[in-house]
Design a protein around this motif. Sequence first.
Motif, PDB file in Angstrom:
ATOM      1  N   LEU A   1     -57.996  -9.643  27.050  1.00 24.15           N
ATOM      2  CA  LEU A   1     -57.399  -9.035  26.615  1.00 24.15           C
ATOM      3  C   LEU A   1     -56.878  -8.756  25.242  1.00 24.15           C
ATOM      4  CD1 LEU A   1     -55.103 -10.018  30.687  1.00 24.15           C
ATOM      5  CD2 LEU A   1     -56.594  -7.899  29.488  1.00 24.15           C
ATOM      6  N   PHE A   2     -57.259 -10.343  24.991  1.00 20.40           N
ATOM      7  CA  PHE A   2     -56.213 -10.540  23.032  1.00 20.40           C
ATOM      8  C   PHE A   2     -56.922 -10.140  22.418  1.00 20.40           C
ATOM      9  CE2 PHE A   2     -53.743 -12.618  26.455  1.00 20.40           C
ATOM     10  CZ  PHE A   2     -52.142 -12.380  25.525  1.00 20.40           C
ATOM     11  N   SER A   3     -58.790  -9.602  23.255  1.00 21.85           N
ATOM     12  CA  SER A   3     -59.493  -8.669  21.507  1.00 21.85           C
ATOM     13  C   SER A   3     -59.141  -8.259  20.782  1.00 21.85           C
ATOM     14  CB  SER A   3     -61.005  -8.525  22.650  1.00 21.85           C
ATOM     15  OG  SER A   3     -60.329  -7.732  22.983  1.00 21.85           O
ATOM     16  N   LYS A   4     -58.484  -7.330  20.987  1.00 18.73           N
ATOM     17  CA  LYS A   4     -57.105  -5.702  19.738  1.00 18.73           C
ATOM     18  C   LYS A   4     -57.055  -6.632  19.396  1.00 18.73           C
ATOM     19  CE  LYS A   4     -57.304  -1.579  19.438  1.00 18.73           C
ATOM     20  NZ  LYS A   4     -58.448  -1.116  18.676  1.00 18.73           N
ATOM     21  N   THR A   5     -55.782  -7.514  19.578  1.00 19.18           N
ATOM     22  CA  THR A   5     -55.232  -8.475  18.887  1.00 19.18           C
ATOM     23  C   THR A   5     -55.816  -9.364  17.438  1.00 19.18           C
ATOM     24  OG1 THR A   5     -53.544  -8.140  20.743  1.00 19.18           O
ATOM     25  CG2 THR A   5     -52.629  -9.731  18.891  1.00 19.18           C
ATOM     26  N   ILE A   6     -56.418  -9.672  18.133  1.00 24.33           N
ATOM     27  CA  ILE A   6     -56.529 -10.858  17.263  1.00 24.33           C
ATOM     28  C   ILE A   6     -57.445  -9.983  16.333  1.00 24.33           C
ATOM     29  CG2 ILE A   6     -58.836 -12.764  17.580  1.00 24.33           C
ATOM     30  CD1 ILE A   6     -58.121 -13.067  20.223  1.00 24.33           C
ATOM     31  N   ALA A   7     -57.987  -8.815  16.795  1.00 23.73           N
ATOM     32  CA  ALA A   7     -59.269  -7.683  15.830  1.00 23.73           C
ATOM     33  C   ALA A   7     -58.739  -6.981  14.749  1.00 23.73           C
ATOM     34  CB  ALA A   7     -59.780  -6.976  16.414  1.00 23.73           C
TER      35      ALA A   7
ATOM     36  N   ASN B   1     -62.564  -2.564  15.893  1.00 21.86           N
ATOM     37  CA  ASN B   1     -63.104  -1.833  17.185  1.00 21.86           C
ATOM     38  C   ASN B   1     -64.810  -2.722  17.116  1.00 21.86           C
ATOM     39  OD1 ASN B   1     -60.597  -0.111  18.211  1.00 21.86           O
ATOM     40  ND2 ASN B   1     -61.850   2.168  17.196  1.00 21.86           N
ATOM     41  N   GLN B   2     -65.208  -2.344  15.990  1.00 22.55           N
ATOM     42  CA  GLN B   2     -66.309  -3.279  16.827  1.00 22.55           C
ATOM     43  C   GLN B   2     -65.741  -4.756  16.788  1.00 22.55           C
ATOM     44  OE1 GLN B   2     -68.236  -2.193  12.601  1.00 22.55           O
ATOM     45  NE2 GLN B   2     -69.758  -1.700  13.210  1.00 22.55           N
TER      46      GLN B   2
ATOM     47  N   LEU C   1     -75.291  -7.393  15.639  1.00 26.52           N
ATOM     48  CA  LEU C   1     -73.966  -8.669  15.719  1.00 26.52           C
ATOM     49  C   LEU C   1     -73.903  -8.238  17.164  1.00 26.52           C
ATOM     50  CD1 LEU C   1     -73.051 -10.736  14.764  1.00 26.52           C
ATOM     51  CD2 LEU C   1     -71.189  -9.825  14.340  1.00 26.52           C
ATOM     52  N   ASP C   2     -73.988  -7.366  17.946  1.00 24.55           N
ATOM     53  CA  ASP C   2     -74.199  -7.336  19.629  1.00 24.55           C
ATOM     54  C   ASP C   2     -74.755  -7.662  19.916  1.00 24.55           C
ATOM     55  OD1 ASP C   2     -75.203  -5.017  18.376  1.00 24.55           O
ATOM     56  OD2 ASP C   2     -74.453  -3.412  20.096  1.00 24.55           O
TER      57      ASP C   2
END
Length: 498
Positions: free
Chosen positions: A97-103, A115-116, A175-176
């Motif tokens: 859930l917080f991945s976008k905020t961290i990025a 986005n990556q 990396l993915d």
Amino acid sequence: MKKNIIANLIGRFWGILSNFLFIPFYIKLLGFESYSIISFSLMIAGIMAVLDAGLTATLSREFARTDKNEEEKKKIFTTLETIYYILVVLCITIIFLFSKTIATQWINTPYFTDNQITYFLRILSFEVGFQLLLRFYLGGFLGLERQVEANLYQIAWGVVRNAIVLIPLYYFPQLDVFFIWQAVTTILFTILLKMILQKRLGNNMFSFKTKIDKGILKDVGSFAGGMMLIALVSILNTQLDKITISKLLSIENLGYYTLALALAQGLIILVNPFSAALLPRFTAFYSISKKKEASELFAKSSLIISVIIFTIMMVMSFFAKDIIWIWTGDKKIAEKSYHIVPIILLSYTMLALAILPYNIAIANGNTKFNNILGITSLVLTIPGYYIFTKKYGAMGAASVFCFVQIFVTLIYFYFINKKYLFLNFYIDIMLRRFIFPLLVIGLIVLCLAYIPNYFEDNRILSLTWIGLITFTTLILSLGILVPKTELFTLIKFKKIKN
């Protein structure tokens, strides 16, 4: 115990070897920028380890106790495992859930889009969650004194997860691909370990039982709660430097800092085999009030550990630039990271030496002092990291970390000795386990470092030369500092009987 120590040494040696072998390949195949993202992912995994809530340590301790029968241990396992399922779901949900905020708000890099990075973190959420559960099951094997078996599984997991991933990365250097491979591997090994551990406990391998026994929670709650607070404080103390660097500096700075940490963490890996073998033994001694035997075992093992740790620290400090160049094959990376290594090494030396008294505290179910000391240290680290990192960069963060670890370790030794060991603190601990080994080993390495290295342009021969210096230093130090009786009688402690 000899067999367990050897098994743990092999397992931890693989951990050291895998760092030296695979990180340079990751850098070569993916680039240093990608390795910096991998470094950030390791920090995320370290932070989320707080969700373990002391359950792994609790499981190991309860399995090691001689005053618990098999049925009681099965009930404890079921209750703790059920709670762990909830924590794994929570871990995955938080990161996802917080991945976008961290990025967007935390990672500073021009090499990947927001986005990556969000995509990478969402894959990572599953790997981190199941890795927690996998280590929980490994804790069960260690508590049952099945160190040989536990290390075989851990090595196999490491080979598939960290080594075989190089094959798909060779053809698809993305990396993915790296993160997907690690997640799938960890999930499969977690399922395998669950099945095997259930069989070792006499349960059906394929059963899936969830139940929380309130009586068990009440019985182990105090210890687990104390361990959870220890974990929280420990994570803040060990991850706050990396959190600060990643926020205030570029992600590449975190990559260089993590390289130095990867070298230094080998010191912890060296102590962990002894720790894993000795903790059940200390627990057994104290559970049947054999305090004298526990103190004797501590005295013998801690001196040997001090000599080993100080030897590795000194050699790596003197040859830091050479070791990083040998390791990565990149002199530019060595130039940018070697100056941090001696400070980080001293920090991890203190952490490594504190593991054994920490085992004494855990064997007695005492977590209170760890928490008091850890929380007190945050008074120094929270403002310290921010001020010194902003002013001096990664070197400032390393210096704060080093100062705090020296301060905390010496105080910790003092109070654990006073409460449980009853040794002469200034002679038996400060002099024999800190000052004298440090001076003797430092002098030996200094003398050996003056011998010209005629292979300095050849990485393999240079590594051989440094290895020879390390071996010579260790043999001379053991001969000078450790009485033969202590060196050879450590392995003679028999299995404890009630």
